[in-house]
Design a protein around this motif. Structure first.
Motif, PDB file in Angstrom:
ATOM      1  N   PHE A 124       0.824  -1.208   0.000  1.00 25.02           N
ATOM      2  CA  PHE A 124       0.000   0.000   0.000  1.00 25.02           C
ATOM      3  C   PHE A 124       0.861   1.262   0.000  1.00 25.02           C
ATOM      4  O   PHE A 124       0.690   2.143  -0.857  1.00 25.02           O
ATOM      5  CB  PHE A 124      -0.928  -0.018   1.219  1.00 25.02           C
ATOM      6  CG  PHE A 124      -1.803   1.202   1.319  1.00 25.02           C
ATOM      7  CD1 PHE A 124      -2.948   1.328   0.536  1.00 25.02           C
ATOM      8  CD2 PHE A 124      -1.479   2.233   2.189  1.00 25.02           C
ATOM      9  CE1 PHE A 124      -3.758   2.454   0.622  1.00 25.02           C
ATOM     10  CE2 PHE A 124      -2.288   3.363   2.284  1.00 25.02           C
ATOM     11  CZ  PHE A 124      -3.421   3.476   1.500  1.00 25.02           C
ATOM     12  N   SER A 125       1.782   1.371   0.955  1.00 23.76           N
ATOM     13  CA  SER A 125       2.636   2.566   1.022  1.00 23.76           C
ATOM     14  C   SER A 125       3.548   2.648  -0.197  1.00 23.76           C
ATOM     15  O   SER A 125       3.740   3.725  -0.775  1.00 23.76           O
ATOM     16  CB  SER A 125       3.478   2.547   2.302  1.00 23.76           C
ATOM     17  OG  SER A 125       2.662   2.639   3.450  1.00 23.76           O
ATOM     18  N   GLN A 126       4.092   1.492  -0.592  1.00 25.73           N
ATOM     19  CA  GLN A 126       4.937   1.472  -1.782  1.00 25.73           C
ATOM     20  C   GLN A 126       4.165   1.968  -3.002  1.00 25.73           C
ATOM     21  O   GLN A 126       4.694   2.686  -3.839  1.00 25.73           O
ATOM     22  CB  GLN A 126       5.460   0.045  -2.032  1.00 25.73           C
ATOM     23  CG  GLN A 126       6.340  -0.511  -0.941  1.00 25.73           C
ATOM     24  CD  GLN A 126       5.574  -1.295   0.095  1.00 25.73           C
ATOM     25  OE1 GLN A 126       4.616  -0.788   0.665  1.00 25.73           O
ATOM     26  NE2 GLN A 126       5.990  -2.532   0.345  1.00 25.73           N
ATOM     27  N   ASN A 127       2.908   1.562  -3.093  1.00 24.91           N
ATOM     28  CA  ASN A 127       2.069   1.971  -4.218  1.00 24.91           C
ATOM     29  C   ASN A 127       1.846   3.488  -4.225  1.00 24.91           C
ATOM     30  O   ASN A 127       1.926   4.136  -5.277  1.00 24.91           O
ATOM     31  CB  ASN A 127       0.721   1.246  -4.143  1.00 24.91           C
ATOM     32  CG  ASN A 127      -0.110   1.417  -5.394  1.00 24.91           C
ATOM     33  OD1 ASN A 127       0.237   0.924  -6.461  1.00 24.91           O
ATOM     34  ND2 ASN A 127      -1.219   2.127  -5.270  1.00 24.91           N
ATOM     35  N   ASN A 128       1.593   4.062  -3.056  1.00 25.75           N
ATOM     36  CA  ASN A 128       1.379   5.511  -2.975  1.00 25.75           C
ATOM     37  C   ASN A 128       2.628   6.290  -3.379  1.00 25.75           C
ATOM     38  O   ASN A 128       2.550   7.269  -4.135  1.00 25.75           O
ATOM     39  CB  ASN A 128       0.951   5.899  -1.556  1.00 25.75           C
ATOM     40  CG  ASN A 128      -0.469   5.490  -1.236  1.00 25.75           C
ATOM     41  OD1 ASN A 128      -1.282   5.286  -2.133  1.00 25.75           O
ATOM     42  ND2 ASN A 128      -0.773   5.361   0.045  1.00 25.75           N
ATOM     43  N   PHE A 129       3.775   5.860  -2.878  1.00 23.81           N
ATOM     44  CA  PHE A 129       5.020   6.545  -3.225  1.00 23.81           C
ATOM     45  C   PHE A 129       5.347   6.376  -4.705  1.00 23.81           C
ATOM     46  O   PHE A 129       5.863   7.294  -5.355  1.00 23.81           O
ATOM     47  CB  PHE A 129       6.185   6.018  -2.372  1.00 23.81           C
ATOM     48  CG  PHE A 129       6.046   6.303  -0.906  1.00 23.81           C
ATOM     49  CD1 PHE A 129       5.485   7.489  -0.460  1.00 23.81           C
ATOM     50  CD2 PHE A 129       6.478   5.387   0.038  1.00 23.81           C
ATOM     51  CE1 PHE A 129       5.354   7.756   0.894  1.00 23.81           C
ATOM     52  CE2 PHE A 129       6.359   5.652   1.395  1.00 23.81           C
ATOM     53  CZ  PHE A 129       5.791   6.844   1.827  1.00 23.81           C
ATOM     54  N   THR A 130       5.046   5.198  -5.252  1.00 19.00           N
ATOM     55  CA  THR A 130       5.336   4.937  -6.657  1.00 19.00           C
ATOM     56  C   THR A 130       4.424   5.746  -7.568  1.00 19.00           C
ATOM     57  O   THR A 130       4.827   6.148  -8.671  1.00 19.00           O
ATOM     58  CB  THR A 130       5.225   3.435  -6.955  1.00 19.00           C
ATOM     59  OG1 THR A 130       6.091   2.710  -6.071  1.00 19.00           O
ATOM     60  CG2 THR A 130       5.627   3.123  -8.390  1.00 19.00           C
ATOM     61  N   LYS A 131       3.207   6.014  -7.133  1.00 22.24           N
ATOM     62  CA  LYS A 131       2.313   6.887  -7.911  1.00 22.24           C
ATOM     63  C   LYS A 131       2.919   8.279  -8.056  1.00 22.24           C
ATOM     64  O   LYS A 131       2.865   8.895  -9.130  1.00 22.24           O
ATOM     65  CB  LYS A 131       0.943   6.978  -7.237  1.00 22.24           C
ATOM     66  CG  LYS A 131       0.052   5.758  -7.445  1.00 22.24           C
ATOM     67  CD  LYS A 131      -1.293   5.964  -6.751  1.00 22.24           C
ATOM     68  CE  LYS A 131      -2.185   4.755  -6.957  1.00 22.24           C
ATOM     69  NZ  LYS A 131      -3.480   4.907  -6.237  1.00 22.24           N
ATOM     70  N   GLU A 132       3.482   8.802  -6.977  1.00 19.82           N
ATOM     71  CA  GLU A 132       4.142  10.108  -7.031  1.00 19.82           C
ATOM     72  C   GLU A 132       5.355  10.065  -7.956  1.00 19.82           C
ATOM     73  O   GLU A 132       5.617  11.002  -8.713  1.00 19.82           O
ATOM     74  CB  GLU A 132       4.567  10.547  -5.626  1.00 19.82           C
ATOM     75  CG  GLU A 132       3.423  10.971  -4.736  1.00 19.82           C
ATOM     76  CD  GLU A 132       2.687  12.183  -5.291  1.00 19.82           C
ATOM     77  OE1 GLU A 132       3.352  13.186  -5.636  1.00 19.82           O
ATOM     78  OE2 GLU A 132       1.450  12.128  -5.410  1.00 19.82           O
ATOM     79  N   PHE A 133       6.089   8.958  -7.893  1.00 22.76           N
ATOM     80  CA  PHE A 133       7.249   8.769  -8.765  1.00 22.76           C
ATOM     81  C   PHE A 133       6.810   8.758 -10.229  1.00 22.76           C
ATOM     82  O   PHE A 133       7.444   9.377 -11.089  1.00 22.76           O
ATOM     83  CB  PHE A 133       7.943   7.458  -8.387  1.00 22.76           C
ATOM     84  CG  PHE A 133       9.138   7.112  -9.230  1.00 22.76           C
ATOM     85  CD1 PHE A 133      10.245   7.945  -9.282  1.00 22.76           C
ATOM     86  CD2 PHE A 133       9.173   5.927  -9.965  1.00 22.76           C
ATOM     87  CE1 PHE A 133      11.352   7.615 -10.048  1.00 22.76           C
ATOM     88  CE2 PHE A 133      10.261   5.589 -10.728  1.00 22.76           C
ATOM     89  CZ  PHE A 133      11.359   6.440 -10.775  1.00 22.76           C
ATOM     90  N   SER A 134       5.716   8.048 -10.510  1.00 16.08           N
ATOM     91  CA  SER A 134       5.175   8.000 -11.867  1.00 16.08           C
ATOM     92  C   SER A 134       4.831   9.400 -12.353  1.00 16.08           C
ATOM     93  O   SER A 134       5.136   9.777 -13.495  1.00 16.08           O
ATOM     94  CB  SER A 134       3.937   7.104 -11.899  1.00 16.08           C
ATOM     95  OG  SER A 134       3.281   7.182 -13.148  1.00 16.08           O
ATOM     96  N   LYS A 135       4.172  10.178 -11.497  1.00 17.22           N
ATOM     97  CA  LYS A 135       3.798  11.545 -11.849  1.00 17.22           C
ATOM     98  C   LYS A 135       5.045  12.396 -12.129  1.00 17.22           C
ATOM     99  O   LYS A 135       5.087  13.162 -13.102  1.00 17.22           O
ATOM    100  CB  LYS A 135       2.988  12.176 -10.724  1.00 17.22           C
ATOM    101  CG  LYS A 135       2.528  13.595 -10.993  1.00 17.22           C
ATOM    102  CD  LYS A 135       1.978  14.243  -9.742  1.00 17.22           C
ATOM    103  CE  LYS A 135       3.109  14.543  -8.759  1.00 17.22           C
ATOM    104  NZ  LYS A 135       2.644  15.254  -7.549  1.00 17.22           N
ATOM    105  N   ASP A 136       6.071  12.255 -11.281  1.00 14.63           N
ATOM    106  CA  ASP A 136       7.305  13.030 -11.470  1.00 14.63           C
ATOM    107  C   ASP A 136       7.985  12.680 -12.793  1.00 14.63           C
ATOM    108  O   ASP A 136       8.533  13.552 -13.475  1.00 14.63           O
ATOM    109  CB  ASP A 136       8.273  12.773 -10.312  1.00 14.63           C
ATOM    110  CG  ASP A 136       7.805  13.408  -9.012  1.00 14.63           C
ATOM    111  OD1 ASP A 136       6.965  14.323  -9.070  1.00 14.63           O
ATOM    112  OD2 ASP A 136       8.279  12.973  -7.938  1.00 14.63           O
TER     113      ASP A 136
END
Length: 251
Positions: A124-136
């Motif tokens: 869950f947390s990994q997914n949230n951080f990775t979403k931000e990474f994807s956006k960046d």
């Protein structure tokens, strides 16, 4: 790279006797610095060749380089956190020491050259951080696709080619449900990057590029151990920033 960081990355691949040697070095760094390789071998009830083999397993060219790393470590202020804020500072200090000693260039080149970048997170947390990474990455004009769920990962794996890059974000690097997909991707010669906590694990062993983060246990009312994942958020942000620098200034 710092001695303690190298130990975290390579520890699981050491023999029992090498782990005993690491404990001796960690507990008595000044004594080790003052010894030559023969003296250390005798202190460890081992040999010069065993010490040299350990140094090379940890990624050093020789014993002298290992001693230099120990000497550098001892110049850093040792934090003994008395509260959770100091623990956070310690974690951030460690991750930035790791960043300063890591060569990101080959990965950045592959990140830019890939036909498509696929992102997959295992929690869950990994997914949230990775979403931000994807956006960046999108902001930096690096098109990418974030895959959600093990079923979708299995379906999309058949479409991924050796021209693509797959980035896995994981806490342990040992998630059972994705191992078959990772093996199938390697058979197809697909480039894989793994971002996990420090240490050897399945993803790191199968990755072409591996990056690590600190995951410190935190006190909790729950019986299950709770870890801080601030290091994951930081290393993903660092990679995104370095990629932006690469495409804007370094080419």
């Amino acid at each position: 790279m710092d001695f303690d960081l190298r130990v975290k990355i390579h520890y699981d691949g050491l023999t029992d006797s090498e782990k005993e040697m690491v404990r001796f070095i960690t507990n008595r760094p000044q004594d080790v610095i003052d010894m030559n390789i023969v003296e250390l071998g005798e202190a460890l009830l081992s040999s010069k060749s065993s010490v040299l083999r350990l140094a090379k397993k940890l990624g050093y060219h020789g014993f002298s380089e290992l001693k230099y790393a120990l000497r550098s470590d001892m110049t850093l202020t040792s934090l003994e956190p008395s509260d959770l804020t100091l623990l956070l500072k310690q974690d951030l200090d460690r991750i930035f020491r790791y960043v300063e000693q890591t060569n990101f260039q080959p990965f950045l080149e592959k990140l830019k050259a890939a036909r498509m970048v696929f992102l997959y997170a295992t929690g869950f947390s990994q997914n949230n951080f990775t979403k931000e990474f994807s956006k960046d990455l999108m902001i930096a004009n690096r098109q990418n696709i974030m895959i959600s769920g093990e079923t979708n990962l299995a379906i999309n794996s058949s479409l991924i080619t050796e021209e693509d890059l797959v980035i896995f974000t994981s806490f342990s690097g040992e998630t059972k449900m994705i191992k078959d997909v990772v093996r199938a991707l390697k058979i197809k010669n697909v480039t894989i990057a793994a971002i996990t906590k420090f240490g050897s694990n399945f993803l790191v062993e199968h990755a072409d590029y591996a990056f690590f983060f600190e995951a410190t246990p935190l006190p909790s009312y729950q019986k299950q151990v709770v870890h801080s994942l601030i290091g994951l958020e930081v290393i993903l942000d660092v990679i995104a920033r370095k990629y932006r620098e690469f495409v804007l200034f370094d080419e």
